[in-house]
Design a protein around this motif. Structure first.
Motif, short mmCIF file in Angstrom:
data_model
loop_
_atom_site.label_atom_id
_atom_site.label_comp_id
_atom_site.label_asym_id
_atom_site.label_seq_id
_atom_site.Cartn_x
_atom_site.Cartn_y
_atom_site.Cartn_z
N PRO A 348 12.25 3.14 -2.46
CA PRO A 348 13.38 4.04 -2.16
C PRO A 348 14.03 3.78 -0.80
N GLY A 349 13.26 3.24 0.16
CA GLY A 349 13.80 2.96 1.48
C GLY A 349 14.69 1.75 1.54
N GLY A 350 15.01 1.15 0.39
CA GLY A 350 15.95 0.03 0.35
C GLY A 350 15.32 -1.32 0.61
N ILE A 351 13.99 -1.40 0.65
CA ILE A 351 13.31 -2.68 0.85
C ILE A 351 12.70 -3.14 -0.46
N GLU A 727 16.22 7.59 1.32
CA GLU A 727 16.78 6.94 0.14
C GLU A 727 17.74 5.85 0.60
N GLY A 728 17.19 4.82 1.17
CA GLY A 728 17.98 3.73 1.71
C GLY A 728 17.49 3.38 3.10
N PRO A 729 17.98 2.27 3.68
CA PRO A 729 17.55 1.87 5.02
C PRO A 729 17.83 2.95 6.05
N LEU A 742 14.84 1.79 23.48
CA LEU A 742 14.09 2.73 22.63
C LEU A 742 14.46 2.56 21.17
N ALA A 743 15.74 2.34 20.91
CA ALA A 743 16.18 2.10 19.53
C ALA A 743 15.48 0.87 18.96
N LEU A 744 15.41 -0.18 19.77
CA LEU A 744 14.75 -1.41 19.33
C LEU A 744 13.26 -1.15 19.08
N GLN A 745 12.64 -0.38 19.96
CA GLN A 745 11.21 -0.09 19.81
C GLN A 745 10.94 0.69 18.53
N ILE A 746 11.75 1.69 18.23
CA ILE A 746 11.56 2.47 17.00
C ILE A 746 11.80 1.60 15.78
N SER A 747 12.83 0.76 15.85
CA SER A 747 13.10 -0.16 14.73
C SER A 747 11.92 -1.09 14.51
N ARG A 748 11.37 -1.62 15.60
CA ARG A 748 10.23 -2.54 15.48
C ARG A 748 9.03 -1.81 14.88
N ASN A 749 8.77 -0.57 15.30
CA ASN A 749 7.64 0.18 14.76
C ASN A 749 7.83 0.50 13.28
N PHE A 750 9.05 0.85 12.87
CA PHE A 750 9.31 1.11 11.45
C PHE A 750 9.02 -0.13 10.61
N PHE A 751 9.44 -1.28 11.11
CA PHE A 751 9.19 -2.51 10.36
C PHE A 751 7.72 -2.90 10.42
N GLN A 752 7.10 -2.71 11.57
CA GLN A 752 5.69 -3.08 11.73
C GLN A 752 4.79 -2.28 10.81
N TYR A 753 4.95 -0.95 10.81
CA TYR A 753 4.00 -0.07 10.13
C TYR A 753 4.40 0.27 8.70
N PHE A 754 5.69 0.16 8.37
CA PHE A 754 6.14 0.55 7.03
C PHE A 754 6.91 -0.55 6.31
N GLY A 755 7.18 -1.66 6.99
CA GLY A 755 8.02 -2.68 6.38
C GLY A 755 9.43 -2.19 6.18
N ALA A 756 9.85 -1.16 6.92
CA ALA A 756 11.12 -0.50 6.70
C ALA A 756 12.27 -1.25 7.35
N ASP A 757 13.45 -1.09 6.80
CA ASP A 757 14.65 -1.72 7.33
C ASP A 757 15.45 -0.69 8.12
#
Length: 897
Positions: A348-351, A727-729, A742-757
């Protein structure tokens, strides 16, 4: 399987605190790797610790050295003493330790750091506090040494580390589970660069047996200084007889350059097929960002052994020629459609995610017509295990002819993202919902799939995931077999050694985890056969957990069988196909359709956002979201044309009923007949019931009410981890260039821990009202825009202050001259959420960002306001925290001072 990867450690470097003649200076000689790279780690590191820390407490701060300005502000001093609750006399000192340096692939270098404190009487502490006493925190300081002539881009991997500082710059999130998908990108100037690492020992991740120690690995690899792969190869499905079983695929990329990149096209470089991207071009990849690129193949015919995807890109706002990077992937050709094989689907997260599937064997004797549907046997893996590994995908090979479609989900990551909860469980349901595409892609002509009938089983963390699935989807689960599973995170390793905090605050953290305390949801299991299996000598997940659930299930009149395997530990070959499990699978798959529906049962709900129906009854809203909701239900059918539902509710204000097939429905709520529209519902029609302002229940045929920001709805319900129901990236909007990191850090953590986009954009660009994805907003002071809901109770009240309207309507002010930080959920249109990360300064916003979901068990409620003291006090530094009700008002159970 928590802690399994730590059972065999190549090296322990034990040392005493404050050893004789410990040098104050680190070894100034950096050993260059044999690969000849001009950078390495210093071989000698300075250590300060150990200090107390509780289970999953680190995101709340709780670092005692912050009282002194933080480890980063301290210099090595072998005469300095610091207070700690762990050692004799309550004092700790500086010491040094040597790391193990080694070369790695891709011309990199690695430093293996092992820290233990054998002079601490861990055994005695453990006799009092259990595994919680073997957790501790400490700090380590070393250096990255760059001996080359010019600046160099590198990636820094931080295995089993949650926080570190490079040259005084903070990085929170790290890579606690050693996923290695989103390292930090550094641009190193020649010279020495200080690296301060916070060491946090966590029993769930590092094991609870033996002398407590922490082993972390740091690794440096040269980066391209621009476009590069974040993960090798292409995530894609297997092929059977020259045809992919699913069209979905993805490539993960990283930008290690100083300038943003734009992806302009994805093309197949070999073969005549084509692909369709799922994101709109150009796709922005910020400097230092990693993100997945999802696409689908327009044709599934692939007779080649490999595929190549050309990624076309160039620097943003640049007119340079477009560059091309070719990614190759060998195609896995399954020998048979009946063997376990990989199929991909859209989360559902678009990945793009994947699961392993094993169709029913042609030898399966199911005693039913071929055109009938067979149920699904879900097998949930343990922590740290890949679903396509032999240990998972072939766990049921010795029972090849069972009458079910076997699905081995991933949960996106080897730790199932978040213990098979919000993000990981969405992956399970997406995999099941995509099975019809597998039928189409393969041209399947055999028996069909009943996607609403599940037999769930799993091992270790997958056993816990089995309890979660059973509690939250009881109308879909007809049987369950949790194997060596734990009951809840709080029971696994108790939270007893958190920093002291007001019970009003700790109660809110506990309430934020209500949906994941399976021992409190056991009444949802009634009517569903359960087989528990556990090894008597399990040192990873003690058999206590299954014994406890056996006792609780007996008290709820559940249909439960318990098997304790004498002399067996946590894992052994054949653990999922023991004789009791084989018989259980066979019996339940044969008899599940003949069970009569329940006539008397209860529903217990932690958060309606996570909960499905039981007996056709669904809880839609709670009165107090920080407390459990409950419905006791009795169904009778005095005649063939009508039925009576008698329900008694507690903390429930809205529910829906899909009644038995009866032409006339009568309802009694808390002893009173329900008034409302004509309830002579057609078969299968859903009836909606809500508690009116006069305390009376009303009912009507359910209709699709348009989503508005004034009313909190299902995907928005729950504590802070509700943000993961995107429901999407995700979109991350930051206000002011000083919050871009901080935006980059949160983005990196989302991808690291959830594979999220995540899409990252400057806050001056308004959020897309038609977007389906949830958003994160980062702002300092008055830069935070107003909520989409004008009556939202938390508002900015100046450059350093916020106000909260409490449940009684009183406006309370926080901040002023203090260093205030806050994180809270706000509504957006289309049933979306906005997670606000706010601070009186950038440093304060960084403290709030630590509470953005990464690890499970943190217990973040809907809103949290923190003072600077939270850095060392932890939870007790929260000045306000709690829950928001169905109207986005602060609940009366919230903590507001």
């Amino acid at each position: 399987m928590p802690g399994l990867s730590f059972r065999v450690l190549s090296l322990y470097i034990f040392f005493l605190l404050r050893p004789p003649n410990a040098g104050a200076q680190m070894n100034q000689h950096a050993v260059l790797g044999r690969t000849g790279v001009p950078f390495s780690f210093s071989p000698t590191w300075q250590i300060l610790g150990p200090f107390q820390i509780g289970t999953r407490e680190a995101p709340w701060g709780a670092d005692p050295l912050e009282y002194y300005g933080g480890f980063r502000s301290l210099d090595f001093d072998d005469e300095a003493a610091f207070r700690s609750s762990l050692p004799s006399n309550g004092l700790v000192f500086w010491s040094t330790v040597e790391v193990e340096l080694s070369d790695v692939d891709n011309a990199g270098v690695a430093a293996l750091l092992t820290v233990a404190f054998p002079e601490i009487d861990w055994s005695f502490l453990q006799t009092v506090y259990g595994w919680a006493a073997t957790q501790f925190q400490a700090w380590a300081r070393g250096e990255i040494v760059h001996e080359g002539p010019s600046a160099l881009p590198v990636v820094l991997f931080s295995d089993r580390i949650i926080e570190f500082w490079v040259d005084g710059k903070s990085y929170f999130g790290g890579d606690f589970y050693a996923y290695r998908r989103a390292p930090v990108v550094l641009h190193l100037e020649p010279g020495r660069h200080r690296l301060d690492v916070r060491l946090v020992r966590d029993v769930r991740a590092m094991g609870g047996i033996g002398e407590p120690s922490i082993q972390v690995e740091m690794q440096l690899q040269p980066a391209a200084g621009g476009f590069e792969l974040a993960e090798d190869g292409i995530l894609m499905s297997a092929a059977v007889t020259g045809k992919l079983v699913s069209p979905w695929a993805s490539v993960s990329v990283r930008n290690s350059g100083l300038s943003d990149l734009e992806i302009f096209a994805l093309e197949i470089a070999n073969g005549s097929s084509d692909l369709v991207p799922l994101q709109n071009f150009p796709i922005s990849v910020k400097s230092g960002q990693s993100r997945p690129l999802a696409f689908q193949f327009s044709s599934l015919e692939f007779n080649t052994s490999s595929i190549q995807i050309a990624v076309k890109y160039r620097p943003a706002l640049d007119h340079d020629p477009i560059s091309t990077y070719v990614v190759s992937q060998n195609i896995t050709h399954s020998r048979s459609l009946y063997n376990p094989h990989k199929f991909t689907f859209l989360h559902p997260g678009g990945i793009v995610s994947y699961a392993m599937i094993r169709p029913p064997s042609t030898n399966a004797s199911c005693a039913r017509p071929a055109d009938m549907l067979l149920p699904i046997l879900l097998q949930l893996h343990g922590a740290g295990v890949e679903a396509e590994s032999d240990a998972v995908a072939h766990a049921l090979d010795s029972v090849p002819d069972i009458c079910a479609w076997v699905v081995f989900p991933t949960g996106v990551t080897t730790w199932s993202s978040d213990d098979w909860h919000a993000w990981g469980f969405a992956d399970v349901e997406a995999a099941i919902a995509s099975l019809h595409l597998w039928l189409q892609s393969t041209g399947w002509h055999g028996v069909g799939i009943d996607v609403d009938r599940w037999l769930v089983s799993g091992h270790s963390n997958g056993g816990q995931g089995t309890w979660y699935t059973l509690a939250h989807r009881p109308d879909k689960v007809f049987a369950a077999a949790p194997v060596s599973g734990y009951t809840s995170i709080q029971n696994y390793v108790p939270y007893s050694l958190w920093q002291p905090a007001d019970p009003a605050r700790t109660a809110i953290v506990s309430a934020a985890l209500n949906s994941y305390r399976h021992e409190k949801l056991a009444e949802n299991y009634k009517g569903i056969p359960v087989l528990q299996q556990h090894g008597e000598m399990d040192e990873n997940v003690p058999a206590f957990h299954s014994r406890l659930m056996r006792k609780i299930l007996s008290e709820t009149e559940a249909n439960s069988t318990y098997v304790e395997l004498s002399g067996q530990g946590h894992w052994f070959d054949g653990v999922m196909t023991t004789d009791p499990l084989r018989q259980f699978y066979k019996d339940q798959l044969r008899n599940h359709e003949s069970r009569p529906p329940l006539r008397e049962f209860s529903i217990v709900v932690g958060s309606p956002g996570n909960m499905g129906s039981k007996g056709g009854v669904t809880v839609e809203q709670l009165d107090n979201p920080g407390q459990y909701g409950r419905i006791d239900i009795k169904i009778s059918q005095p005649s063939s044309d009508w039925c009576l539902y008698e329900m008694n509710t507690s903390n429930v204000i809205h529910l829906s009923v899909r009644p038995w097939p009866c032409w006339n429905l009568r309802l009694k709520m808390n002893g009173a007949s329900v008034r409302g529209d004509d309830l002579a519902a057609a078969q299968g029609e859903v009836v909606s019931l809500w508690l009116s302002g006069d305390g009376m229940w009303q009912a009507s045929s359910a209709v699709d009410v348009p989503a508005t920001v004034e009313r909190r709805r299902r995907r928005q319900l729950g504590p802070l981890d509700a943000i993961l129901r995107s429901e999407g990236p995700f979109t991350i909007r930051y206000f002011g260039s000083n919050t871009a990191s901080l935006a980059l850090q949160i983005s990196r953590n989302f991808f690291q821990y959830f594979g999220a986009d995540t899409n990252i954009s400057l806050g001056s660009i308004p959020g897309n009202a038609s977007s389906t994805g949830n958003e994160v907003v980062i702002a300092v002071g008055e830069a935070l825009p107003r909520s989409a809901y004008s009556e939202y109770p938390i508002q900015v009240a100046g450059p350093r202050a916020l106000t909260i309207v409490d449940h009684a309507g009183q406006r309370r002010r926080y901040g002023g001259e203090s260093a205030l930080a806050a994180v809270f959920l706000r509504p957006l249109g289309n049933e979306r959420l906005e997670l606000v990360v706010w601070g009186a300064s950038v440093e304060d916003a960084a403290r709030a960002a630590r509470l953005v979901p990464t690890l499970t068990g943190i217990g973040q409620p809907d809103f949290v306001l923190l003072e600077r003291s939270s850095s060392w006090k932890g939870l007790d530094g929260a000045v306000a925290m709690g829950f928001l009700d169905q109207k986005w008002s602060v609940s009366k159970t919230s903590f507001v001072t």
